[in-house]
Structures are given as C-alpha cells and as structure tokens.
Design a protein around this motif. Sequence first.
Motif, PDB file in Angstrom:
ATOM      1  N   VAL A  51       0.810  -1.214   0.000  1.00 23.76           N
ATOM      2  CA  VAL A  51       0.000   0.000   0.000  1.00 23.76           C
ATOM      3  C   VAL A  51       0.845   1.268   0.000  1.00 23.76           C
ATOM      4  CG1 VAL A  51      -0.238   0.116   2.532  1.00 23.76           C
ATOM      5  CG2 VAL A  51      -2.017   1.106   1.048  1.00 23.76           C
ATOM      6  N   ASP A  52       2.048   1.230   0.567  1.00 24.28           N
ATOM      7  CA  ASP A  52       2.876   2.448   0.629  1.00 24.28           C
ATOM      8  C   ASP A  52       3.297   2.901  -0.763  1.00 24.28           C
ATOM      9  OD1 ASP A  52       2.627   2.182   3.375  1.00 24.28           O
ATOM     10  OD2 ASP A  52       4.571   1.207   3.610  1.00 24.28           O
ATOM     11  N   ARG A 194      -3.452   6.289   8.176  1.00 25.49           N
ATOM     12  CA  ARG A 194      -3.672   7.483   7.364  1.00 25.49           C
ATOM     13  C   ARG A 194      -3.190   7.266   5.936  1.00 25.49           C
ATOM     14  NH1 ARG A 194      -2.203  12.304  11.807  1.00 25.49           N
ATOM     15  NH2 ARG A 194      -3.985  11.836  13.175  1.00 25.49           N
ATOM     16  N   VAL A 195      -2.107   6.514   5.763  1.00 30.10           N
ATOM     17  CA  VAL A 195      -1.681   6.138   4.416  1.00 30.10           C
ATOM     18  C   VAL A 195      -2.801   5.363   3.727  1.00 30.10           C
ATOM     19  CG1 VAL A 195      -0.091   4.690   3.076  1.00 30.10           C
ATOM     20  CG2 VAL A 195       0.792   6.113   4.931  1.00 30.10           C
ATOM     21  N   ARG A 196      -3.393   4.429   4.447  1.00 36.40           N
ATOM     22  CA  ARG A 196      -4.489   3.642   3.873  1.00 36.40           C
ATOM     23  C   ARG A 196      -5.685   4.528   3.530  1.00 36.40           C
ATOM     24  NH1 ARG A 196      -3.346  -1.090   8.240  1.00 36.40           N
ATOM     25  NH2 ARG A 196      -2.271  -2.565   6.851  1.00 36.40           N
ATOM     26  N   VAL A 198      -5.589   7.684   2.670  1.00 34.42           N
ATOM     27  CA  VAL A 198      -5.231   8.411   1.450  1.00 34.42           C
ATOM     28  C   VAL A 198      -5.402   7.509   0.225  1.00 34.42           C
ATOM     29  CG1 VAL A 198      -3.319   9.474   0.173  1.00 34.42           C
ATOM     30  CG2 VAL A 198      -3.682  10.044   2.580  1.00 34.42           C
ATOM     31  N   ALA A 199      -4.936   6.269   0.335  1.00 40.42           N
ATOM     32  CA  ALA A 199      -5.043   5.328  -0.777  1.00 40.42           C
ATOM     33  C   ALA A 199      -6.502   5.096  -1.161  1.00 40.42           C
ATOM     34  CB  ALA A 199      -4.383   4.009  -0.410  1.00 40.42           C
ATOM     35  N   GLN A 200      -7.354   4.902  -0.172  1.00 41.37           N
ATOM     36  CA  GLN A 200      -8.773   4.703  -0.449  1.00 41.37           C
ATOM     37  C   GLN A 200      -9.373   5.920  -1.138  1.00 41.37           C
ATOM     38  OE1 GLN A 200     -10.078   3.465   3.631  1.00 41.37           O
ATOM     39  NE2 GLN A 200     -11.077   1.787   2.536  1.00 41.37           N
ATOM     40  N   LYS A 201      -9.039   7.100  -0.652  1.00 38.00           N
ATOM     41  CA  LYS A 201      -9.581   8.336  -1.222  1.00 38.00           C
ATOM     42  C   LYS A 201      -9.135   8.509  -2.665  1.00 38.00           C
ATOM     43  CE  LYS A 201     -11.891  12.217  -0.585  1.00 38.00           C
ATOM     44  NZ  LYS A 201     -13.328  12.240  -0.200  1.00 38.00           N
ATOM     45  N   LEU A 202      -7.939   8.019  -2.986  1.00 36.23           N
ATOM     46  CA  LEU A 202      -7.423   8.118  -4.346  1.00 36.23           C
ATOM     47  C   LEU A 202      -7.933   7.007  -5.250  1.00 36.23           C
ATOM     48  CD1 LEU A 202      -3.726   9.162  -3.608  1.00 36.23           C
ATOM     49  CD2 LEU A 202      -5.559  10.619  -4.494  1.00 36.23           C
ATOM     50  N   GLY A 203      -8.782   6.119  -4.708  1.00 37.18           N
ATOM     51  CA  GLY A 203      -9.435   5.110  -5.532  1.00 37.18           C
ATOM     52  C   GLY A 203      -8.823   3.731  -5.526  1.00 37.18           C
ATOM     53  N   VAL A 209      -5.297  -1.999  -0.361  1.00 37.91           N
ATOM     54  CA  VAL A 209      -5.169  -1.053   0.753  1.00 37.91           C
ATOM     55  C   VAL A 209      -4.927  -1.789   2.063  1.00 37.91           C
ATOM     56  CG1 VAL A 209      -6.396   0.670   2.136  1.00 37.91           C
ATOM     57  CG2 VAL A 209      -6.566   0.733  -0.352  1.00 37.91           C
ATOM     58  N   PHE A 210      -5.636  -2.876   2.275  1.00 43.14           N
ATOM     59  CA  PHE A 210      -5.559  -3.590   3.550  1.00 43.14           C
ATOM     60  C   PHE A 210      -4.777  -4.903   3.462  1.00 43.14           C
ATOM     61  CE2 PHE A 210      -9.297  -0.849   3.835  1.00 43.14           C
ATOM     62  CZ  PHE A 210      -9.003  -0.165   5.000  1.00 43.14           C
TER      63      PHE A 210
END
Length: 275
Positions: A51-52, A194-196, A198-203, A209-210
């Motif tokens: 995810v990073d 919070r990284v996750r 951001v990833a979700q928000k970016l689609g 993500v998880f």
Amino acid sequence: MKDEQNNIISALGVAMTFDVSLEIERRLNFLKDYVRSSGSKALVLGISGGVDSLTAGLMSQRAIRSMRESGYDAQFFAVRLPYGTQADEQDAQKCLSVINPDRIVTIDIKAATDAMMEAVNVDAKDLLSGPRHHFHLGNIKARQRMIAQYALAGSSKGLVIGTDHAAEALMGFYTKFGDGAADVLPLSGLNKRRVRSVAQKLGAPDDLVFKTPTADLESDAPLKPDEDVYGVTYDEIDDFLEGKTVSPSAHHKITAAYRASAHKRALPVVPIEIA
C-alpha cells in the motif's frame, strides 16, 4: 512516558488532526511545487505491491498529470524491481494497473545482488554467513533497488520518490541508504492508517489497501509480516503516533525501536567544532 511519546510524535511530524482531502491536496501541491522549483522532468518510484508504494504512486501520477495539464513537461516512471520471481508479483501488477503510470520499467536486481554478495564473500564470507545471511542479502537487495532508481532518475532529470512514513520511521523499518534513500517523501508524517485512508480516497481497491504489510527482503522468509518483526501491531503503532495510550509492553517496544534506529533518521555524524 507521555513526554517521550509527545516528543517522538513532534519529531516525526505527525499532526494531531487529519482531514484526508486536505492532506491529499497539500501533498500534491508540495510535489508539484518541488518538481517545478528543482527543474525536474520526472518522478521515479519503485512499485512493490504494498500500500505504501501504491499510495505514493497514485499521488505521483496525479501530480504529474496535473502539471502536464498546466503546460509543464514531466512524466512518472513506475519501476518494478524484483529479485528473480517475486512472491506477490500479482499484487505488484495490480498496483501498476491502478496507478496507470506514464511508463513502466522492469529491472531484475537478482544478478547484481548475487554478484555483490559473491564479491563480498571473497574476503569476508565469515562476516555475512550464518543465521543473518538472508538479512544481509536483503539489505543488498534494497540498496541495489535504489541504485537502479537513481540510474533512471539521473538519465531522465528525475527525482526518486521514497515511501517512508511515520510508522516505519518510528520503528526504523527500512534499509539505510536502501529504501530509506530518496529525494522526496510524500507520505512523511502519516501513520499507516492514514496512508491507507489516502489510498482509499485516491481510488485504490480495498484488497490492496488492507493487504498485510511485508518487506519481502529475506529470501528464507518471503512475505513475512512487518508486525511479526515489530512485536507490536500497526494499530498500536498508529495509536502511539496519534497520542493515544498503548499498553506498557507496546510502549516499551516502540520507544526502544525508535531509540535503536536513531542513526537511520540522522545525517552522517561529524566532529563537533570546538570554539
């Protein structure tokens, strides 16, 4: 105990409040401004399948596309850097399809890594053999990957993007001058959750993500979960970084890891000038 926790939070730049939309906008503007001010023409990032790198890749590609729309000529290179066959190659390829980078470059680091290990073993096999052989090999892998990324950046007038964030910085969970080396760290100050976010928000899809975080450096333990190495969970690390109370055991392990890895977060030491 609380004072030390607060000092660490401050040192790692973790904000006490978090708005994902505002954070994305702020970090995208930071990337675009830095590319322009440095005169760079590319961003280069190794994509691992976690995810990073997925999050940093989504941010990098979005920043570059926005810059091109405003007339700035730049591109984003997503780099695959397997050591032979990667155990979670399918996830890495899925990350690439989600990011949709301008260009994908694949560089197999196995030959270079094995050659370096063989060369070191000529006069120092006794130092690298034994129970930590695969640990040392893993560090060479990480540094070879960064050599490749800087080769691409140097040839394209680019900047190397790093994936370090507050949770990994706290635990010192990266190779010094390997994956810890970069020109720009767009995820700095974010904990794992919070990284996750951001990833979700970016689609990004939830299965990426998880996905269980792994370093995948040690050949004898592929896909070993980060949390098994830490001895604490990411939830505990994230709670610590958000100023919440964690168990005494988790607090001790986290602060001990932070102190032991101080050298990774510091510039090279120099003699102190005596007046």
